[in-house]
Scaffold this active site. Structure first.
Site, PDB file in Angstrom:
ATOM      1  N   ARG A  42       4.905  -4.013  11.349  1.00  0.00           N
ATOM      2  CA  ARG A  42       3.536  -4.448  11.094  1.00  0.00           C
ATOM      3  C   ARG A  42       3.481  -5.946  10.769  1.00  0.00           C
ATOM      4  O   ARG A  42       2.545  -6.639  11.167  1.00  0.00           O
ATOM      5  CB  ARG A  42       2.912  -3.640   9.950  1.00  0.00           C
ATOM      6  CG  ARG A  42       2.753  -2.163  10.227  1.00  0.00           C
ATOM      7  CD  ARG A  42       1.788  -1.928  11.380  1.00  0.00           C
ATOM      8  NE  ARG A  42       1.456  -0.525  11.528  1.00  0.00           N
ATOM      9  CZ  ARG A  42       2.131   0.339  12.276  1.00  0.00           C
ATOM     10  NH1 ARG A  42       3.199  -0.083  12.943  1.00  0.00           N
ATOM     11  NH2 ARG A  42       1.763   1.601  12.367  1.00  0.00           N
ATOM     12  N   ASP A 151     -12.220   3.165   0.032  1.00  0.00           N
ATOM     13  CA  ASP A 151     -10.885   2.949   0.593  1.00  0.00           C
ATOM     14  C   ASP A 151     -10.588   1.459   0.531  1.00  0.00           C
ATOM     15  O   ASP A 151     -11.512   0.639   0.514  1.00  0.00           O
ATOM     16  CB  ASP A 151     -10.809   3.453   2.033  1.00  0.00           C
ATOM     17  CG  ASP A 151      -9.390   3.819   2.447  1.00  0.00           C
ATOM     18  OD1 ASP A 151      -8.562   2.890   2.611  1.00  0.00           O
ATOM     19  OD2 ASP A 151      -9.097   5.016   2.608  1.00  0.00           O
TER      20      ASP A 151
END
Length: 288
Positions: A42, A151
């Protein structure tokens, strides 16, 4: 565009440790060594996306970026979001069969009940709560129910508000509920009803950041499932204290089946109902 230099980027052991400490300070999420491949992959993707030449130049820009947009991109890339409707449904059974019965004993008809789902992921959990209340809680029309869902990942929040789901996401829904609350979206996907989308208040929240959680107060039930497994002991205590502060006296917390509040803090009492074991903030005058 991916630069030639970025395509050759290598994340060293020192780079990994430096990034891991930084990301932990910002999010409370701790990456063990067994997540190394995932983190490196990532990171290299984000280095390429920004056009940075190597980890050092990327990391300097990340640390001193004023607006925080790259940090948010990185958070979105590093967080794992996998869920489906009616996951661990026994806790929803406990909600409508037991927890809400205790909550309403302390409220007058017409008053507000607040339920907070964190992390929201792509919305399956808060929408499942809404469906459960509509279908299985007889007193739904007697109270003003507010469903909040949060979130740290802005991409999943956008997906939740879009409300379009794969066959896998809806596979555990009873067919009558699927037909009632969804409509076909293209050949394979399902779109949830606009009324349910409007029934959930979505927001970005970092549970480790007090400024983000301060506005959450007088919550009656918190669903915080399968999040604390990504935290270390200190971050878990911070998150537990944030939930404690957010809850009204007597409010409940539902964790994932592999998580235990009792191993984190003594602030909460344990309640064993027929359908599930949950955690409760003591009423005024009680002790956990």
């Amino acid at each position: 565009m991916r630069t030639a230099a970025a395509s050759r980027v290598q994340i060293t052991d020192a780079d990994f440790l430096k990034f891991r400490d930084f990301f932990y300070r910002k999010t409370g999420i701790h990456f063990d060594e067994n997540k190394r491949y995932f983190v490196d992959k990532r990171l290299v993707e984000r280095i390429a996306a920004t056009g940075a030449e190597d980890f050092r130049s990327y990391f300097i820009g990340l640390r001193f970026e004023a607006g925080g947009s790259e940090l948010q991109h990185l958070v979105n890339a590093m967080t794992v979001n996998e869920t489906y409707f009616f996951r661990e449904a026994y806790q929803f059974d406990c909600l409508v069969n037991d927890m809400l019965a205790e909550v309403v004993r302390r409220k007058r008809p017409g008053s507000r009940i607040r339920i907070w789902s964190i992390p929201s992921s792509t919305g399956e959990e808060p929408y499942s709560i809404a469906i459960y209340l509509l279908e299985r809680w007889a007193q739904i029309d007697d109270y003003e129910v507010e469903i909040l869902s949060s979130d740290i990942d802005t991409q999943v929040l956008a997906a939740a508000q879009r409300g379009v789901y794969s066959p896998r996401s809806v596979s555990q829904l009873p067919r009558p509920y699927l037909d009632k609350y969804f409509k076909r979206h293209g050949e394979y996907e399902w779109a949830i009803s606009e009324d349910l989308v409007a029934a959930v208040d979505f927001s970005r929240v970092n549970l480790s950041e007090p400024a983000d959680t301060r506005r959450f107060r007088d919550i009656d039930v918190v669903f915080c499932r399968n999040l604390l497994i990504y935290f270390d002991d200190l971050s878990r205590r911070v998150a537990a204290e944030a939930m404690y502060d957010a809850l009204a006296p007597g409010g409940f917390v539902c964790l994932g089946h592999s998580e235990s509040m009792s191993r984190i803090t003594s602030l909460f009492g344990v309640r064993r109902f027929k359908d599930a074991m949950v955690y409760q903030k003591p009423l005024a005058g009680d002790s956990a």
